[in-house]
Design a protein around this motif. Structure first.
Motif, PDB file in Angstrom:
ATOM      1  N   ASN A 105       5.098  13.230 -42.859  1.00 11.15           N
ATOM      2  CA  ASN A 105       4.866  13.511 -41.427  1.00 11.15           C
ATOM      3  C   ASN A 105       5.604  14.761 -40.957  1.00 11.15           C
ATOM      4  O   ASN A 105       5.132  15.482 -40.085  1.00 11.15           O
ATOM      5  N   GLU A 106       6.767  15.006 -41.575  1.00  9.54           N
ATOM      6  CA  GLU A 106       7.560  16.182 -41.178  1.00  9.54           C
ATOM      7  C   GLU A 106       6.893  17.501 -41.554  1.00  9.54           C
ATOM      8  O   GLU A 106       7.304  18.562 -41.110  1.00  9.54           O
ATOM      9  N   ASN A 123       3.926  18.618 -40.908  1.00  5.68           N
ATOM     10  CA  ASN A 123       2.955  19.155 -39.946  1.00  5.68           C
ATOM     11  C   ASN A 123       1.724  19.739 -40.641  1.00  5.68           C
ATOM     12  O   ASN A 123       1.382  20.912 -40.462  1.00  5.68           O
ATOM     13  N   PRO A 167      -1.918  20.778 -41.130  1.00  7.31           N
ATOM     14  CA  PRO A 167      -2.921  21.085 -40.111  1.00  7.31           C
ATOM     15  C   PRO A 167      -3.946  19.953 -39.979  1.00  7.31           C
ATOM     16  O   PRO A 167      -4.343  19.354 -40.991  1.00  7.31           O
ATOM     17  N   GLU A 168      -4.370  19.675 -38.751  1.00 11.40           N
ATOM     18  CA  GLU A 168      -5.276  18.559 -38.460  1.00 11.40           C
ATOM     19  C   GLU A 168      -6.513  18.579 -39.385  1.00 11.40           C
ATOM     20  O   GLU A 168      -6.926  17.554 -39.917  1.00 11.40           O
ATOM     21  N   ILE A 172      -5.761  17.028 -42.762  1.00 11.93           N
ATOM     22  CA  ILE A 172      -4.908  15.833 -42.721  1.00 11.93           C
ATOM     23  C   ILE A 172      -5.272  14.825 -43.813  1.00 11.93           C
ATOM     24  O   ILE A 172      -4.421  14.041 -44.246  1.00 11.93           O
TER      25      ILE A 172
END
Ligand code: PMV
Length: 387
Positions: free
Chosen positions: A97-98, A100, A102-103, A106
């Motif tokens: 999770n750290e 980040n 990109p969406e 994911i």
């Protein structure tokens, strides 16, 4: 020293969906690979780095941070494949999770989690750089996640005492049977992190290569005596395997007798197909005759997949296009989009292949030519041996 391991993707030659209802299916490796390079760091930077080359993504973690989060691996045991517990999975999720991610990318998060588990459980807290490249499109049913888990396990295990490598061939070395079994078990643990409850078919084909016959959870290896070449067309239409499998089950509930006959027919097709593929090359029946039989079986299997309701407009476009060139095709995997196989007979002219590919690509599809049934995971070393 750099260790590289490569592992193939897979196709389902016959029996997808029907296999969920007890029929036989046949899967095979394809000579499109995922390759993992592992380089232990000597410059004391104390980082574990993961480079996903094709995605242009790089992730890194201080080794101390991994040690704090996953504290049980001071003495990892590579020869004992371990399932990632819920607690470890939660701890790994905090590391992922750290990042980040990109969406749009994911979906890769579960692959990164599988990486962290396999790396730490097999190698412990060694700083290293791991680089991944792949010829396989993601999420289109060609077994890209299994090829990732198998090549990663293959690279991580290659330098351990339990490796069991066979160097009789120049260049890429193969694992001996016990080594293959170990790679396969670790890879399955990675697949579980990515897919929840995988059948184990993808990692088994990717590890051992060649062909696998499977029925009611039982896998058996098939030795192919017929070199095959397929055109694989990726429709680029995303599919939802779970929903497609559920759709077939619902149809079975509505029409139990008719669907039972469909699954029986698929079972016979898979058995005949694997018998043809195993027929010794010196038998009277020529390669062309065998290819023609396979083409017919593929067409029949495709018709039955249509009966199950898992074809798609994009798949039908591929079928129509290849039929213009008198080539036989079937969907492979879950359907609803994904990939389509077209048998390329030995005597087919290169001009026809070029034409059909050009036409399919003009529809926006992606085409690959792949040899079927080649080697499974392989390893190669370069550079000076580490002290
Ligand atoms: O698209 P893939 O490679 O995930 O294949 C799915 C195969 C099914 O038979 C539809 C489902 C299964 O679990 O066997």
């Amino acid at each position: 020293m750099e260790v590289r391991a490569r592992a193939p993707g897979k196709i389902i030659l016959s029996g997808e969906h029907a296999v969920v209802h007890g029929a036989t299916a046949v899967a095979a490796s394809i000579n499109l690979h995922t390759t993992v390079s592992l380089l232990f760091s000597s410059d004391n930077d104390n980082m574990l780095q993961l480079n996903l080359k094709d995605m242009a993504l790089e992730f890194s973690w201080p080794i101390g941070r991994i040690k704090d989060t996953l504290p049980d691996f001071d003495a990892p045991s590579p020869s004992t494949p371990k399932c990632c517990s819920i607690e470890s999975l939660r701890a790994i999720a905090s590391l992922v999770n750290e990042l980040n991610i990109p969406e749009a990318k994911i979906a890769l998060a579960s692959g990164v989690s599988a990486f962290l588990w396999l790396y730490t459980a097999i190698q412990g807290y060694k700083p290293a750089t791991v680089t991944v490249t792949s010829e396989l499109p993601l999420g289109s049913g060609l077994g890209s996640s299994a090829a990732f888990c198998v090549s990663l396990s293959g690279a991580l295990l290659a330098l351990t005492a339990s490796a069991g490598l066979d160097y009789s061939n120049q260049g890429w070395a193969t694992y001996e049977e016990t080594g293959l079994d170990l790679v396969n078990k670790w890879a399955l643990e990675g697949e579980k992190i990515i897919h929840g409850k995988p059948s184990g078919i993808d990692n088994t084909v990717s590890t051992y290569g060649n062909m696998i016959k499977f029925r009611s959870g039982e896998l058996s290896r098939v030795k192919s005596n017929l070199p095959l070449r397929m055109l694989i067309t990726n429709t680029r239409v995303g599919r939802n395997t779970k929903a497609l499998v559920a759709g077939v089950s619902e149809r079975k509930l509505r029409h139990p007798d008719a669907m039972a006959s469909v699954f029986d027919a698929v079972d016979s097709i898979s058995k005949e197909l694997s018998a043809i593929i195993q027929t010794p090359a010196n038998d009277d029946i020529s390669v062309t005759e065998r290819e023609e039989k396979l083409e017919e079986l593929m067409e029949m299997n495709q018709g039955l997949l249509q009966c199950m309701g898992v074809s798609h407009a994009s798949i039908e476009t591929v079928l129509r296009t290849t039929l213009k060139y008198k080539l036989s095709s079937k969907l492979t995997g879950a359907g609803g989009g994904g990939c389509v196989l077209t048998l390329l007979p030995t005597l087919l002219s290169g001009i026809v292949v070029d034409k059909v590919i050009a036409e399919l690509e003009s529809c926006g599809f992606q085409c690959f030519i792949a040899g079927i049934g080649g080697n499974g995971v392989e390893v190669c070393f370069s550079g000076a041996p580490s002290s």
